[in-house]
Motif scaffolding. Sequence first.
Motif, PDB file in Angstrom:
ATOM      1  N   ILE A 107     -19.669  -1.601 -19.355  1.00 44.00           N
ATOM      2  CA  ILE A 107     -18.779  -0.964 -18.377  1.00 44.00           C
ATOM      3  C   ILE A 107     -18.855  -1.696 -17.040  1.00 44.00           C
ATOM      4  N   SER A 108     -20.054  -2.069 -16.616  1.00 45.78           N
ATOM      5  CA  SER A 108     -20.190  -2.845 -15.374  1.00 45.78           C
ATOM      6  C   SER A 108     -19.406  -4.145 -15.462  1.00 45.78           C
ATOM      7  N   ALA A 109     -19.460  -4.802 -16.628  1.00 45.80           N
ATOM      8  CA  ALA A 109     -18.728  -6.057 -16.806  1.00 45.80           C
ATOM      9  C   ALA A 109     -17.227  -5.837 -16.747  1.00 45.80           C
ATOM     10  N   ARG A 110     -16.756  -4.707 -17.263  1.00 50.78           N
ATOM     11  CA  ARG A 110     -15.314  -4.415 -17.193  1.00 50.78           C
ATOM     12  C   ARG A 110     -14.869  -4.230 -15.740  1.00 50.78           C
ATOM     13  N   ILE A 111     -15.686  -3.571 -14.960  1.00 48.94           N
ATOM     14  CA  ILE A 111     -15.361  -3.416 -13.536  1.00 48.94           C
ATOM     15  C   ILE A 111     -15.332  -4.783 -12.867  1.00 48.94           C
ATOM     16  N   ALA A 112     -16.292  -5.639 -13.222  1.00 48.79           N
ATOM     17  CA  ALA A 112     -16.355  -6.987 -12.643  1.00 48.79           C
ATOM     18  C   ALA A 112     -15.087  -7.770 -12.944  1.00 48.79           C
ATOM     19  N   ARG A 113     -14.597  -7.691 -14.189  1.00 50.84           N
ATOM     20  CA  ARG A 113     -13.381  -8.438 -14.553  1.00 50.84           C
ATOM     21  C   ARG A 113     -12.182  -7.965 -13.747  1.00 50.84           C
ATOM     22  N   ALA A 114     -12.064  -6.659 -13.579  1.00 57.80           N
ATOM     23  CA  ALA A 114     -10.943  -6.128 -12.809  1.00 57.80           C
ATOM     24  C   ALA A 114     -11.042  -6.570 -11.352  1.00 57.80           C
ATOM     25  N   ARG A 115     -12.233  -6.598 -10.816  1.00 59.73           N
ATOM     26  CA  ARG A 115     -12.404  -7.053  -9.419  1.00 59.73           C
ATOM     27  C   ARG A 115     -12.033  -8.532  -9.286  1.00 59.73           C
ATOM     28  N   ARG A 116     -12.412  -9.318 -10.276  1.00 60.10           N
ATOM     29  CA  ARG A 116     -12.070 -10.729 -10.218  1.00 60.10           C
ATOM     30  C   ARG A 116     -10.555 -10.927 -10.275  1.00 60.10           C
ATOM     31  N   LEU A 117      -9.886 -10.179 -11.138  1.00 51.34           N
ATOM     32  CA  LEU A 117      -8.436 -10.276 -11.239  1.00 51.34           C
ATOM     33  C   LEU A 117      -7.754  -9.792  -9.965  1.00 51.34           C
ATOM     34  N   LEU A 118      -8.427  -8.891  -9.257  1.00 51.68           N
ATOM     35  CA  LEU A 118      -7.911  -8.392  -7.986  1.00 51.68           C
ATOM     36  C   LEU A 118      -8.114  -9.403  -6.863  1.00 51.68           C
ATOM     37  N   GLY A 119      -8.906 -10.448  -7.125  1.00 53.09           N
ATOM     38  CA  GLY A 119      -9.169 -11.472  -6.112  1.00 53.09           C
ATOM     39  C   GLY A 119     -10.480 -11.287  -5.383  1.00 53.09           C
ATOM     40  N   ASP A 120     -11.284 -10.300  -5.804  1.00 52.66           N
ATOM     41  CA  ASP A 120     -12.567 -10.018  -5.161  1.00 52.66           C
ATOM     42  C   ASP A 120     -13.682 -10.763  -5.908  1.00 52.66           C
ATOM     43  N   SER A 121     -13.829 -12.059  -5.657  1.00 54.58           N
ATOM     44  CA  SER A 121     -14.807 -12.875  -6.386  1.00 54.58           C
ATOM     45  C   SER A 121     -16.239 -12.429  -6.119  1.00 54.58           C
ATOM     46  N   ALA A 122     -16.537 -12.116  -4.862  1.00 58.72           N
ATOM     47  CA  ALA A 122     -17.895 -11.698  -4.514  1.00 58.72           C
ATOM     48  C   ALA A 122     -18.249 -10.377  -5.189  1.00 58.72           C
ATOM     49  N   GLY A 123     -17.297  -9.434  -5.139  1.00 59.11           N
ATOM     50  CA  GLY A 123     -17.530  -8.150  -5.792  1.00 59.11           C
ATOM     51  C   GLY A 123     -17.674  -8.286  -7.295  1.00 59.11           C
ATOM     52  N   ALA A 124     -16.910  -9.225  -7.890  1.00 59.19           N
ATOM     53  CA  ALA A 124     -17.004  -9.457  -9.333  1.00 59.19           C
ATOM     54  C   ALA A 124     -18.371 -10.023  -9.693  1.00 59.19           C
ATOM     55  N   ALA A 125     -18.850 -11.014  -8.909  1.00 58.49           N
ATOM     56  CA  ALA A 125     -20.154 -11.608  -9.188  1.00 58.49           C
ATOM     57  C   ALA A 125     -21.264 -10.569  -9.084  1.00 58.49           C
ATOM     58  N   GLU A 126     -21.158  -9.706  -8.078  1.00 60.54           N
ATOM     59  CA  GLU A 126     -22.166  -8.652  -7.896  1.00 60.54           C
ATOM     60  C   GLU A 126     -22.183  -7.711  -9.098  1.00 60.54           C
ATOM     61  N   ARG A 127     -21.007  -7.361  -9.584  1.00 58.47           N
ATOM     62  CA  ARG A 127     -20.920  -6.459 -10.731  1.00 58.47           C
ATOM     63  C   ARG A 127     -21.410  -7.121 -12.017  1.00 58.47           C
ATOM     64  N   PHE A 128     -21.120  -8.412 -12.190  1.00 56.33           N
ATOM     65  CA  PHE A 128     -21.631  -9.115 -13.365  1.00 56.33           C
ATOM     66  C   PHE A 128     -23.165  -9.184 -13.326  1.00 56.33           C
TER      67      PHE A 128
END
Length: 487
Positions: free
Chosen positions: A142-163
């Motif tokens: 589930i954390s990884a799914r949130i990370a992917r959505a953040r990355r697609l939203l353009g939030d690279s830092a937030g995606a890396a943190e979630r991954f």
Amino acid sequence: MRSRRSSYPGPVQLVPTDALAKQAALREAVQKQPHDVAVWIALSQACQVLTDEQGAIDAARAAVDLAPDNADAIRQYAYSLVQVGRLMVEARSWFDRLHDVVPDDAIGLYYRYNFALLSGDYRKAIDACERLDRVELGNPIISARIARARRLLGDSAGAAERFAHAAARCSTEQDPFPFGRMASLKPVYSALAGDPVAAERMSLELCQAEGGGLADLSHPRYPDDCEESIARLQSRIRGRDLFVFGNGPSLREITSRKDEVASLDFASMTMSLFQIVNDDLLRPTGKQLDMVCMSHPSMVSSQIPAIREWFSAVPQATLLLPLWMRELAAVKGEPEFLLGQSDSIFWYDCYGEHLPSPQEPLHIPPLNTLLFALFVGVLGLPRRIFMFGFDGQIKGSDSQQPGALYYKEDHESYHQTRRGTPEVRDFTRAWLLWDSVLFNEMAPRVLRHAALLFDLPQPPIYNVCPDSALTVFPRITFDRFRRLVSE
């Protein structure tokens, strides 16, 4: 081969041996209790076990007609619809209905996330998964799914943190790394969090000991002849180039230049609708199709005569199939070529999201048929792997027609007319791109685990489609491919 104990050895059987009897008993039960919603739901689920898609839909529809506001009935009906590609649009409306009735339903939130992603509504996807994260505490997926959505939203830092958060969740006090069901996902999430060095270290720790692979083929789900099956595969591929053919629009380039590959020595593999490559490329050049990878029983059942003919014409032919289809065939008693032990079948496993690991070295995440094919290809010890016809997206225009889904899409003998409506095609377009995103994330580490577990060199892989959405392997032109094989 050496083994490593695990706290999660995986299921022994996915298709119960009494599945047909249970379905028959429930059909009798609904005749006697036609107003019992629970019995109709149970019948729908029994049909799903046997991949009876229409039976599952009809039974679930009966349940929801009896109880329009029953969450269990709505969930089962939506879930039965979503298994059929052409019914995705209808499935979405029923999952919306489920959300209205039970806002925190786990399955409902999972599909709410999926449909939001496919629609490009990434904030809605994040909201659905954050709610799901509160329902299923500590789940790294589930954390990884949130990370992917953040990355697609353009939030690279937030995606890396979630991954990174997802990677941390892959080990617990009860199941410290490298043990536990989720251990094999930790290297993937670590790489996506921006630490490929740690990811490689984890893969080595998970898959090897003292420099040797830890693949254990004694899992009770595996056939007794796994080692012999891998040896047969290697006898057919070892040291040769492996050409893997998809059915994307770009396949046209190699079929239009087939004379340029007629003199090449290669092992051949394709997906599902294998007559396409046979008819348009291999037979006209005097070649034969060596391997076909399929991942759904509908593909097998719709091509049984063609498979029998292929087996008869090509003595070394190898059909690559998931193990659960072996169980399904044993329950149904057909088709005959899937029963018992056969030199013509290579079995892989694909029931969960985890990667190959010591205790389940033949398990591949059920992402797409291409990932299954490449995994098995790596086991065969090829010199190189070349992919053809894997566009990974529906382009606005191409040499066949604008927005084509497939090579020769209008050929009725090749493709079912099941994605004709604009809305369904839009869903397919979005799903294909999402599938490409996941493939780009998972494929490198899945194939790395295959090489490490079985002590194999990792072959170079090239995608002969320069504008493919599958970007994780070098994308090259056909002319560059010709130069490589000439060298």
